[in-house]
Design a protein around this motif. Structure first.
Motif, PDB file in Angstrom:
ATOM      1  N   ALA A   1     -67.175   6.995  -0.138  1.00 23.81           N
ATOM      2  CA  ALA A   1     -66.699   7.892   0.915  1.00 23.81           C
ATOM      3  C   ALA A   1     -66.174   7.081   2.094  1.00 23.81           C
ATOM      4  CB  ALA A   1     -67.828   8.816   1.369  1.00 23.81           C
ATOM      5  N   ARG A   2     -65.191   7.599   2.769  1.00 27.90           N
ATOM      6  CA  ARG A   2     -64.626   6.917   3.924  1.00 27.90           C
ATOM      7  C   ARG A   2     -65.580   7.013   5.114  1.00 27.90           C
ATOM      8  NH1 ARG A   2     -58.667   9.521   2.967  1.00 27.90           N
ATOM      9  NH2 ARG A   2     -58.151   8.328   1.096  1.00 27.90           N
TER      10      ARG A   2
ATOM     11  N   ASP B   1     -63.512  13.620   1.033  1.00 26.62           N
ATOM     12  CA  ASP B   1     -62.536  12.535   0.946  1.00 26.62           C
ATOM     13  C   ASP B   1     -61.356  12.867   0.041  1.00 26.62           C
ATOM     14  OD1 ASP B   1     -63.152  10.613   2.708  1.00 26.62           O
ATOM     15  OD2 ASP B   1     -64.004   9.200   1.277  1.00 26.62           O
ATOM     16  N   LYS B   2     -61.500  13.909  -0.756  1.00 28.37           N
ATOM     17  CA  LYS B   2     -60.420  14.267  -1.688  1.00 28.37           C
ATOM     18  C   LYS B   2     -59.389  15.188  -1.049  1.00 28.37           C
ATOM     19  CE  LYS B   2     -62.650  12.043  -4.898  1.00 28.37           C
ATOM     20  NZ  LYS B   2     -62.172  10.721  -5.377  1.00 28.37           N
TER      21      LYS B   2
ATOM     22  N   THR C   1     -58.746  16.045   9.188  1.00 31.21           N
ATOM     23  CA  THR C   1     -59.197  14.960   8.310  1.00 31.21           C
ATOM     24  C   THR C   1     -59.644  13.790   9.188  1.00 31.21           C
ATOM     25  OG1 THR C   1     -56.955  14.063   8.160  1.00 31.21           O
ATOM     26  CG2 THR C   1     -57.646  15.608   6.429  1.00 31.21           C
ATOM     27  N   GLY C   2     -60.334  12.831   8.546  1.00 34.29           N
ATOM     28  CA  GLY C   2     -60.709  11.604   9.240  1.00 34.29           C
ATOM     29  C   GLY C   2     -61.534  11.852  10.483  1.00 34.29           C
TER      30      GLY C   2
ATOM     31  N   ARG D   1     -71.113   5.666   1.921  1.00 35.12           N
ATOM     32  CA  ARG D   1     -70.154   4.556   1.853  1.00 35.12           C
ATOM     33  C   ARG D   1     -70.269   3.820   0.518  1.00 35.12           C
ATOM     34  NH1 ARG D   1     -66.204   3.546   3.269  1.00 35.12           N
ATOM     35  NH2 ARG D   1     -66.192   1.559   4.374  1.00 35.12           N
TER      36      ARG D   1
ATOM     37  N   ALA E   1     -66.067  10.504   6.979  1.00 30.92           N
ATOM     38  CA  ALA E   1     -66.735  11.476   6.102  1.00 30.92           C
ATOM     39  C   ALA E   1     -68.204  11.115   5.938  1.00 30.92           C
ATOM     40  CB  ALA E   1     -66.038  11.522   4.744  1.00 30.92           C
ATOM     41  N   SER E   2     -68.480   9.815   5.782  1.00 33.56           N
ATOM     42  CA  SER E   2     -69.867   9.353   5.661  1.00 33.56           C
ATOM     43  C   SER E   2     -70.656   9.662   6.923  1.00 33.56           C
ATOM     44  CB  SER E   2     -69.890   7.847   5.384  1.00 33.56           C
ATOM     45  OG  SER E   2     -69.192   7.528   4.199  1.00 33.56           O
TER      46      SER E   2
ATOM     47  N   THR F   1     -69.853  15.351   0.592  1.00 30.20           N
ATOM     48  CA  THR F   1     -69.184  14.309   1.376  1.00 30.20           C
ATOM     49  C   THR F   1     -68.093  13.636   0.565  1.00 30.20           C
ATOM     50  OG1 THR F   1     -71.209  13.923   2.642  1.00 30.20           O
ATOM     51  CG2 THR F   1     -69.540  12.191   2.697  1.00 30.20           C
ATOM     52  N   LEU F   2     -68.382  13.368  -0.699  1.00 31.08           N
ATOM     53  CA  LEU F   2     -67.360  12.774  -1.565  1.00 31.08           C
ATOM     54  C   LEU F   2     -66.176  13.734  -1.735  1.00 31.08           C
ATOM     55  CD1 LEU F   2     -69.664  11.160  -4.288  1.00 31.08           C
ATOM     56  CD2 LEU F   2     -68.537  10.038  -2.361  1.00 31.08           C
TER      57      LEU F   2
END
Length: 767
Positions: free
Chosen positions: A148-149, A387-388, A444-445, A144, A152-153, A383-384
């Motif tokens: 990262a959201r 988010d992409k 996602t999410g 976070r 994802a975190s 993880t980053l």
């Protein structure tokens, strides 16, 4: 702390209407990723227990940690700081052992919190679960902090604790490794937050201390690596003020840890850590191909390990999806922000080099144990990337690459261990299906977390069905009930008990509660049940005692120890058993040859009692011998003394202090021996005048009483070497931290004022 971790606070209101209900709903929504993550971790860490409830009560955890944790909790609850426990002999110098966690507030809290639990396997499992949760939450907030959201975190936090090495090696055997891995993301998070102006600098100092105070040098290494990596990131971003402050904070945290490591350094001369060299024998040394199989769940890497030339558990495994999903990452989008997460690059490269380095690098050995730190950096970057989003073009190429990566990983696993080919095939099939499902849905999410979280548990279930326990390290299979063990041994043995037995020569099946553990224990388990014994686990040992009893690191001794007990050491008029104040000897009855020159022959499993001793019991396992006559002073530890010395009284006041009233003639035989190991840190005074202490046979503490002494008080005192300096260093670190915090707050306020004034002037000029 909750305020420090908060990403963004909702506006507070005294309203109790719809706005408040909305805020409550928002709070629940924000908590859901963390809650879901902890559910996955909980299920994951409980899963191996279906194979063995001893899964976390294994190897060094059972042999070393449990006894130490029990003793520290017992002593602290009794109001004592257990720097030295003389009844544990070679394993009782907690100040010098360092890795006890005695000065780590989290670990001590876990010791005290689990002490009331009678089932030792359950108690240590609960402690490890807590560390896994700390690790998961730390990883979550680290991700976070880097943008990262939440969902994802949460994937990062869920995967890290239940990845191969963290669960199957550190989780099973080495609780200190678990603690270090648990605290590392928190230090990294605190530094990142400080650079962004969202966390005070004292938190960084505290986290450095938390890592270092595990007492394991790998904790200091991790702290130094995090500080250095974050400094590199600050330098790349040309944030030199943050750079300097981070360095100062790291130095203050390290200064606070002097208290923990200086006694170890100043004591190492008498133990096995006196010489730390650099060499390579490939032990615990993975290579790049082992790392490339990090997403293959059945990969048992063929690397030299304990007992076998390969690992029986997936120590190089990270997560099934990391490698196969690499083709779907949007690399251009990820690379645009590389400066923001450049610390992860630096941290990962540093640990990758160490993992691929020599098997021994000074005090750091067995590079495989560093693989979780490399995976921490890799997982953060991955993880980053989550988010992409995922690449949608070149579908056939990406899908082909994913397929190829899975097959290549399985090929590596099969190449190292062709035997379990059916399991390799099953893991390959399942992984390919999971990759296909992912490519089809591309979630996602929250959906992404649910998919990866559930499938991670699915793979773990398969792993724990195939690789049930870590058979590379020892399963002591100790009894689980502390009270039952204590009840068994309370009346069985009296005084100092020497066990002549070796774990490696016991018959098959002997390591069981209804077999060997009825009569003997190894490691520090005697300390958990209140039996004084030379049998104890030690990371440093005491070389002279170890040589005299041919003791191993876990406290076992070879059969030659039996002969040594009844021999007079060179220059002594007394047998070793008398000099140590041994009152009970337990000898395993294996049909092994006795020491050369033994009067009882070479194939005697239960020799007769030596003079002055009685064989009180003998069965198909052990023979037990007890001393006939009691020692002169029951409350003291004077064992023997020369003919020209008279000991008038002797009382051991505590583990660190003892008194004796002595007299001496003008003769030459004026040595007084104590049943204490002469650890560095002992001093002796005679009527308040210092006199030297000496190291006698088997490392025993001795004092030569001056000729002509008449009824004077001899006082022995023990303070760990460097302990006073360590307290001073801790005080300086505390003062320095306060000063750094005050200076940093003022600096930030001044910078904010300058910025505010500049903005005001600009507004006036525009108007």
């Amino acid at each position: 702390m909750s305020a420090l971790m908060q990403d963004d606070r909702p506006n507070e209101s005294s309203d109790r209407g719809p706005r408040n209900r909305g805020a409550e709903t928002s709070s629940v929504r924000r908590a859901m990723p963390i809650f879901s993550m902890l559910v996955v971790v909980a299920v994951g860490v409980i899963m191996p227990l279906r194979n063995s409830f001893n899964f976390y009560y294994w190897d060094d955890t059972a042999g070393a940690a449990v006894g130490v944790w029990q003793r520290i909790a017992e002593q602290i609850l009794a109001g004592h700081l257990p720097l030295l426990q003389i009844d544990m002999w070679r394993g009782g110098n907690f100040a010098a052992e360092s890795a006890t966690g005695l000065f780590n507030p989290v670990m001590v809290g876990l010791m005290l919190g689990t002490y009331p639990i009678d089932n030792l396997a359950l108690a240590i499992s609960v402690a490890k679960f807590a560390l896994f949760f700390i690790m998961a939450i730390g990883a979550y907030f680290l991700a976070r902090a880097y943008g990262a959201r939440p969902w994802a975190s949460a994937i990062m936090g869920a995967v890290l604790p239940i990845s191969g090495y963290n669960l199957f090696m550190d989780g099973t055997a080495w609780i200190n490794g678990t603690a270090i891995m648990a605290f590392t993301p928190w230090l990294w998070w605190s530094v990142k937050r400080y650079v962004e102006g969202r966390t005070p600098i004292f938190v960084v100092v505290l986290m450095v201390y938390l890592l270092g105070s595990t007492g394991n040098p790998y904790g200091l290494l991790a702290a130094a690596a995090v500080i250095a990596a974050c400094c590199i990131e600050a330098g790349i971003q040309k944030n030199w003020k943050a750079f300097r402050t981070i360095v100062l904070a790291g130095a203050l945290g390290a200064l606070a840890c002097v208290l923990i490591y200086l006694p170890f350094v100043l004591t190492s001369s008498v133990g096995v850590r006196a010489d730390s060299t650099t060499f390579n024998d490939e032990f615990f040394s993975p290579n790049l191909s082992d790392i490339m199989g990090l997403s293959t769940g059945s990969f048992q890497i063929y690397v030299r390990a304990f007992g076998l030339p390969y690992f029986t558990v997936p120590v190089a495994y990270l997560a099934w999806f990391v490698m196969p999903l690499l083709p779907w990452i949007k690399y251009k989008s990820l690379a645009k922000g590389w400066k923001i997460w450049s610390s992860a690059i630096a941290f990962g490269i540093f640990y990758l080099f160490l993992v691929l380095g020599p098997s021994n690098l000074g005090m750091f050995r067995w590079p495989l144990r560093l693989i979780p730190f490399f995976y921490l950096a890799l997982l953060l970057i991955f993880t980053l990337a989550l988010d992409k989003g995922w690449g949608k073009d070149k579908f056939k190429l990406r899908a082909s690459l994913s397929f190829g990566i899975v097959i290549f990983g399985v090929w590596l696993a099969w190449s190292d261990r062709p035997g379990p080919w059916k399991w390799h095939a099953l893991f390959a099939l399942v992984t390919l299906i999971l990759v296909a499902l992912f490519v089809w849905r591309r979630p996602t999410g929250r959906q992404l977390f649910m998919f990866l979280g559930i499938t991670t548990l699915l793979v773990l279930f398969m792993q724990t069905s195939f690789m049930k326990t870590n058979d590379n390290v020892a399963n002591y299979n100790f009894p689980q009930s502390r009270s039952a063990m204590k009840s068994n041994f309370d009346a069985k043995y009296k005084g100092l008990t020497v066990v002549v037995a070796n774990r490696d020569t016991l018959p098959a099946g002997a390591l069981a509660p209804d077999r060997a553990w009825k009569d003997i224990l190894f490691g520090n388990m005697f300390a958990a049940v209140g039996v004084e014994s030379t049998t104890s686990y030690s990371g440093i040992g005491f070389t002279k005692l170890d040589n005299a009893l041919c003791a191993s690191y876990y406290g076992g001794s070879c059969v030659d120890a039996w002969a040594s007990l009844w021999q007079k050491p060179a220059g002594s008029s007394f047998v070793l058993a008398d000099m140590m104040r041994v009152q009970t000897v337990v000898r395993w009855n294996d049909p092994v040859p006795e020491s050369p020159g033994s009067p009882h022959g070479t194939d005697v499993t239960s020799p007769p009692a030596p003079e002055g001793w009685t064989k009180v019991s003998e069965d198909n396992q052990v023979s037990v011998y007890t001393r006939d006559a009691p020692f002169e002073f029951e409350e003291g530890r004077v064992s023997t003394h020369g003919a020209d010395v008279q000991v008038n009284s002797n009382v051991s006041l505590s583990d660190t202090r003892e008194t004796a009233n002595v007299s001496a003639t003008d003769g030459n035989d004026r040595i007084v021996s104590f049943a204490r190991l002469n650890w560095p840190g002992y001093t002796a005074t005679l009527d308040d005048n210092s006199i030297p202490v000496m190291t006698g046979p088997a490392g025993l503490l001795q004092v030569e009483v001056p000729a002509g002494t008449q009824k004077k008080d001899l006082v022995l005192s023990f303070t760990p070497p460097g302990f006073t300096a360590g307290i001073g260093a801790l005080a300086l670190a505390l003062l320095g931290t306060i000063g750094l915090e005050v200076w940093d707050v003022r600096r930030r306020r001044k910078a904010a004022d300058v910025l505010s004034n500049g903005n005001s002037k600009e507004i006036r000029n525009r108007s």
